[in-house]
Scaffold this motif. Structure first.
Motif, short mmCIF file in Angstrom:
data_model
loop_
_atom_site.label_atom_id
_atom_site.label_comp_id
_atom_site.label_asym_id
_atom_site.label_seq_id
_atom_site.Cartn_x
_atom_site.Cartn_y
_atom_site.Cartn_z
N PRO A 3 0.83 -1.20 0.00
CA PRO A 3 0.00 0.00 0.00
C PRO A 3 0.87 1.25 0.00
O PRO A 3 2.01 1.23 0.42
CB PRO A 3 -0.80 -0.12 1.29
N ASP A 7 -4.21 8.24 -1.70
CA ASP A 7 -5.61 7.90 -1.47
C ASP A 7 -6.29 7.69 -2.83
O ASP A 7 -6.27 8.56 -3.67
CB ASP A 7 -6.29 9.03 -0.71
N THR A 11 -8.83 2.27 -2.17
CA THR A 11 -7.89 2.00 -1.10
C THR A 11 -7.88 3.16 -0.12
O THR A 11 -7.73 4.31 -0.54
CB THR A 11 -6.47 1.81 -1.68
N LEU A 14 -3.17 5.28 3.78
CA LEU A 14 -2.40 4.41 4.66
C LEU A 14 -2.26 5.00 6.06
O LEU A 14 -2.26 4.27 7.05
CB LEU A 14 -1.02 4.13 4.05
N TRP A 17 -5.41 4.21 7.79
CA TRP A 17 -5.41 2.76 8.04
C TRP A 17 -4.60 2.45 9.29
O TRP A 17 -5.05 1.72 10.17
CB TRP A 17 -4.85 2.05 6.80
N ASP A 33 2.54 -3.00 7.23
CA ASP A 33 2.32 -2.44 5.90
C ASP A 33 1.59 -3.44 5.02
O ASP A 33 1.46 -3.24 3.83
CB ASP A 33 3.64 -2.00 5.26
N ASP A 34 1.12 -4.49 5.63
CA ASP A 34 0.49 -5.58 4.90
C ASP A 34 -0.65 -6.14 5.74
O ASP A 34 -0.46 -6.41 6.93
CB ASP A 34 1.56 -6.65 4.64
N GLN A 66 -9.63 -3.49 4.41
CA GLN A 66 -9.79 -2.29 3.59
C GLN A 66 -8.71 -2.23 2.50
O GLN A 66 -8.95 -1.70 1.42
CB GLN A 66 -9.72 -1.03 4.43
N LEU A 67 -7.53 -2.77 2.79
CA LEU A 67 -6.44 -2.76 1.81
C LEU A 67 -6.49 -3.94 0.86
O LEU A 67 -5.83 -3.93 -0.17
CB LEU A 67 -5.08 -2.72 2.51
#
Length: 108
Positions: A3, A7, A11, A14, A17, A33-34, A66-67
């Motif tokens: 990610p 924006d 997605t 971040l 998130w 990050d995952d 969400q990702l």
């Protein structure tokens, strides 16, 4: 592809998130990050042998997805944690779990 902070319509940002995960999981979430890293952490801290915090697991997986909304493994785990969250009535848990699975086409 990991990610980014860009924006896009599909997605989330971040930074947002990480903020949402930080609320649920603490500062350790800032290193994720995952979404699969979130799942691994949730399995260790929320639903391990000594703890059964399915509400927090369900909420964290909702944010993680969400990702990667179409990731089958993440959706299956999200549905499982939803089904096991005793704060919902049995009918509500079942309906929401099925809705999660339907979102990735597993009832077709």
């Amino acid at each position: 592809m990991p990610p980014t902070d860009q924006d896009t319509p599909d997605t989330p940002d971040l930074t947002e998130w990480h903020r949402q995960l930080g609320i649920l999981l603490g500062d350790v979430a800032l290193s994720f990050d995952d979404p699969h890293a979130v799942l691994a952490h949730v399995k260790k801290t929320c639903v391990g042998p000594d703890v059964k915090d399915f509400k927090r697991a369900r909420l964290a997986m909702g944010v993680a997805r969400q990702l990667a909304p179409n990731d089958v493994k993440l959706a299956q785990q999200h549905a499982l944690f939803t089904y096991k969250d005793l704060e919902y009535s049995p009918a509500q848990r079942f309906a929401e779990a099925l809705e999660i699975l339907e979102s990735i086409g597993l009832r077709e």
